[in-house]
Design a protein around this motif. Structure first.
Motif, mmCIF file in Angstrom:
data_model
loop_
_atom_site.group_PDB
_atom_site.id
_atom_site.type_symbol
_atom_site.label_atom_id
_atom_site.label_comp_id
_atom_site.label_asym_id
_atom_site.label_seq_id
_atom_site.Cartn_x
_atom_site.Cartn_y
_atom_site.Cartn_z
ATOM 1 N N TYR A 176 0.861 -1.180 0.000
ATOM 2 C CA TYR A 176 0.000 0.000 0.000
ATOM 3 C C TYR A 176 0.897 1.228 0.000
ATOM 4 C CZ TYR A 176 -3.072 -3.542 2.094
ATOM 5 O OH TYR A 176 -3.767 -4.691 2.369
ATOM 6 N N VAL A 177 0.764 2.073 -1.003
ATOM 7 C CA VAL A 177 1.500 3.326 -1.037
ATOM 8 C C VAL A 177 0.651 4.368 -0.332
ATOM 9 C CG1 VAL A 177 2.486 5.098 -2.527
ATOM 10 C CG2 VAL A 177 2.648 2.691 -3.183
ATOM 11 N N SER A 178 1.270 5.089 0.603
ATOM 12 C CA SER A 178 0.552 6.099 1.384
ATOM 13 C C SER A 178 1.271 7.435 1.260
ATOM 14 C CB SER A 178 0.478 5.664 2.850
ATOM 15 O OG SER A 178 -0.159 6.647 3.629
ATOM 16 N N VAL A 218 5.370 3.635 2.455
ATOM 17 C CA VAL A 218 4.933 2.416 1.789
ATOM 18 C C VAL A 218 4.706 1.383 2.891
ATOM 19 C CG1 VAL A 218 5.511 0.599 0.135
ATOM 20 C CG2 VAL A 218 6.275 2.947 -0.282
ATOM 21 N N ILE A 219 3.510 0.812 2.910
ATOM 22 C CA ILE A 219 3.130 -0.184 3.906
ATOM 23 C C ILE A 219 3.113 -1.541 3.209
ATOM 24 C CG2 ILE A 219 1.330 -0.918 5.521
ATOM 25 C CD1 ILE A 219 0.371 2.156 5.239
ATOM 26 N N VAL A 220 3.758 -2.529 3.845
ATOM 27 C CA VAL A 220 3.864 -3.846 3.236
ATOM 28 C C VAL A 220 3.393 -4.913 4.213
ATOM 29 C CG1 VAL A 220 5.390 -5.488 2.081
ATOM 30 C CG2 VAL A 220 5.909 -3.048 1.989
ATOM 31 N N CYS A 275 3.846 -6.776 9.265
ATOM 32 C CA CYS A 275 3.470 -5.548 8.568
ATOM 33 C C CYS A 275 4.563 -4.514 8.851
ATOM 34 C CB CYS A 275 2.119 -5.036 9.054
ATOM 35 S SG CYS A 275 1.559 -3.579 8.153
ATOM 36 N N THR A 276 5.087 -3.900 7.803
ATOM 37 C CA THR A 276 6.118 -2.877 7.955
ATOM 38 C C THR A 276 5.689 -1.600 7.250
ATOM 39 O OG1 THR A 276 7.908 -4.483 8.130
ATOM 40 C CG2 THR A 276 8.533 -2.269 7.472
ATOM 41 N N LEU A 320 9.217 0.753 10.500
ATOM 42 C CA LEU A 320 8.367 0.430 11.647
ATOM 43 C C LEU A 320 7.702 -0.909 11.378
ATOM 44 C CD1 LEU A 320 6.752 3.961 12.149
ATOM 45 C CD2 LEU A 320 8.913 3.086 13.063
ATOM 46 N N THR A 321 8.147 -1.947 12.087
ATOM 47 C CA THR A 321 7.730 -3.315 11.818
ATOM 48 C C THR A 321 6.894 -3.850 12.972
ATOM 49 O OG1 THR A 321 9.670 -3.715 10.435
ATOM 50 C CG2 THR A 321 8.587 -5.646 11.354
ATOM 51 N N TYR A 322 5.794 -4.507 12.595
ATOM 52 C CA TYR A 322 4.864 -5.034 13.589
ATOM 53 C C TYR A 322 4.601 -6.510 13.327
ATOM 54 C CZ TYR A 322 4.137 -0.086 14.317
ATOM 55 O OH TYR A 322 4.339 1.250 14.570
#
Length: 150
Positions: A98-100, A105-107, A126-127, A140-142
């Protein structure tokens, strides 16, 4: 008067199209950088991967604690080289990107690997990457860092 309004409308339209084009190009560049990130990760090219970051990037990762930690490229290289020793077949599979805006960029991806005892893991992650001037400034990694031994 009508021609001034038409000219004004034309200039505003041109400006909006130019801004959108610039933002779209930046989004595409950032998405390509993230794609390159995962290609390098899966090839275990840790030095090249570390060079996608600024020298001291900000990281949020359950393995580093609860806050944001600054790490150098050398810290990054060391961490992933050591992780690769434990999980020699370490691999990430992108599920969604997802480009924000023009810098995030969220992956969503799944990380997999096999430990020396032949136990396998599959970890959804999710990063959120923040990218400025073609380099990753924040990572930022979850993920669920649940430890079954506790």
């Amino acid at each position: 008067m009508k021609s001034i309004k038409s000219l004004f409308f034309l200039l505003i339209s041109f400006f909006l199209i130019a801004c959108c084009k610039s933002s779209c190009e930046k989004s595409t560049e950032n998405e390509q950088l993230v794609q390159q990130y995962f290609e390098l990760f899966n090839a275990h090219k840790w030095k090249e991967l570390s060079e996608l970051y600024i020298e001291n990037a900000e990281f949020k990762d359950p393995s580093l604690g609860t806050g944001i930690v600054k790490q150098s490229r050398q810290d990054f290289f060391k961490k992933y080289s050591e992780l690769n020793q434990v999980f020699p077949d370490l691999k990430d599979e992108i599920k969604q990107i997802y480009v924000s805006g023009d810098k995030n960029v969220i992956v969503e991806f799944v990380s997999t690997g096999t430990a020396p005892d032949n136990s396998k893991f599959e970890l959804p992650i999710c990063t959120i990457f923040t990218i400025k001037n073609g380099k990753i400034t924040k990572d930022l990694t979850y993920y669920d860092n649940f430890d079954e031994t506790k």
